[in-house]
Design a protein around this motif. Structure first.
Motif, short mmCIF file in Angstrom:
data_model
loop_
_atom_site.label_atom_id
_atom_site.label_comp_id
_atom_site.label_asym_id
_atom_site.label_seq_id
_atom_site.Cartn_x
_atom_site.Cartn_y
_atom_site.Cartn_z
N ALA A 2 -4.71 -2.22 -15.38
CA ALA A 2 -4.06 -3.52 -15.21
C ALA A 2 -2.57 -3.36 -15.01
CB ALA A 2 -4.34 -4.42 -16.40
N ASN A 3 -1.97 -2.36 -15.67
CA ASN A 3 -0.55 -2.10 -15.52
C ASN A 3 -0.22 -1.70 -14.08
OD1 ASN A 3 2.10 -2.00 -16.37
ND2 ASN A 3 1.95 0.15 -16.96
N ASP A 4 -1.09 -0.89 -13.45
CA ASP A 4 -0.90 -0.51 -12.06
C ASP A 4 -0.92 -1.74 -11.16
OD1 ASP A 4 -0.72 2.16 -12.70
OD2 ASP A 4 -2.79 2.62 -12.13
N HIS A 9 1.87 -5.63 -7.88
CA HIS A 9 2.16 -7.03 -7.59
C HIS A 9 3.68 -7.28 -7.66
CE1 HIS A 9 2.53 -11.25 -7.55
NE2 HIS A 9 1.55 -11.61 -8.31
N ALA A 10 4.35 -6.74 -8.66
CA ALA A 10 5.80 -6.92 -8.79
C ALA A 10 6.53 -6.31 -7.60
CB ALA A 10 6.30 -6.30 -10.09
N PHE A 11 6.06 -5.15 -7.15
CA PHE A 11 6.67 -4.51 -5.98
C PHE A 11 6.49 -5.39 -4.75
CE2 PHE A 11 6.15 -1.96 -2.13
CZ PHE A 11 7.38 -1.32 -2.09
N ALA A 45 -1.42 0.27 -1.52
CA ALA A 45 -2.22 -0.10 -2.69
C ALA A 45 -3.29 0.94 -2.99
CB ALA A 45 -2.86 -1.47 -2.46
N ARG A 46 -3.86 1.52 -1.95
CA ARG A 46 -4.91 2.53 -2.15
C ARG A 46 -4.37 3.78 -2.82
NH1 ARG A 46 -7.44 2.70 3.73
NH2 ARG A 46 -6.03 4.45 3.68
N HIS A 47 -3.07 4.04 -2.69
CA HIS A 47 -2.46 5.26 -3.23
C HIS A 47 -1.39 4.94 -4.27
CE1 HIS A 47 -4.55 7.49 -0.13
NE2 HIS A 47 -4.10 6.61 0.75
N ILE A 51 2.19 7.08 -5.70
CA ILE A 51 3.50 6.78 -5.11
C ILE A 51 4.41 5.98 -6.01
CG2 ILE A 51 2.59 6.86 -2.78
CD1 ILE A 51 2.78 3.76 -2.77
N GLN A 52 4.02 5.70 -7.22
CA GLN A 52 4.82 4.83 -8.08
C GLN A 52 6.25 5.29 -8.25
OE1 GLN A 52 2.35 4.23 -11.58
NE2 GLN A 52 2.24 2.09 -11.04
#
Length: 165
Positions: A2-4, A9-11, A45-47, A51-52
């Protein structure tokens, strides 16, 4: 997990306007720009976990490479008049902004892409070449041709397209 999702979403909320401006400058078409941003965000989103640390650079690279893929395949390439689009707020002079948008729209897709990467995104010739998968000499040549064409199409932009050499 959920954090991811929250981080992604914030990004998306924070960076979509800037990504959309770049995509618009690359494509010259508001609808293609939306498609380009959506494609880039879907791929990111898939990766996302991987990439964070630097998602901005990753997503921008997807924008550039996807745009190149489209103009290479000719599937999305079409010259159109610019539609209504909320251009960057930094461009206070609307007449100048409109002149620049109209001139960019009359460049070839390759010229517009190279000029956006070099002068809007502030990439070096080598970085631009890497993003587009072409040689640095080709980038230099395309930029020279694009700037020359801008000078011809919009002489009132002379201060913006001075020869950087």
């Amino acid at each position: 997990m959920a954090n991811d999702e929250d981080d992604f979403h914030a990004f998306v909320v924070a960076r979509t306007p800037a990504l959309s401006r770049t995509a618009y400058l690359l494509t010259g078409d508001a609808h293609l720009a939306e498609d380009l941003v959506q494609t880039a965000l879907f791929k990111a989103a898939r990766h996302w976990r991987r990439i964070q640390g630097s998602p901005e650079a990753y997503v921008r690279r997807i924008l550039y490479t996807q745009n190149v893929s489209w103009w290479r395949s000719r599937r999305h390439v079409r010259e159109q008049a610019l539609g209504a689009y909320d251009a960057p707020a930094a461009a206070a002079d609307s007449d100048l902004r409109l002149t620049l948008e109209q001139a960019l729209a009359r460049l070839t897709v390759r010229q517009r892409t190279v000029l956006v990467l070099r002068y809007f995104e502030d990439l070096t010739e080598v970085q631009t070449a890497e993003v587009l998968g072409i040689g640095a000499g080709t980038v230099k040549s395309i930029a020279r041709q694009g700037l020359g064409r801008l000078r011809t199409l919009a002489p009132e932009l002379a201060e913006l397209v001075e020869d950087p050499a």
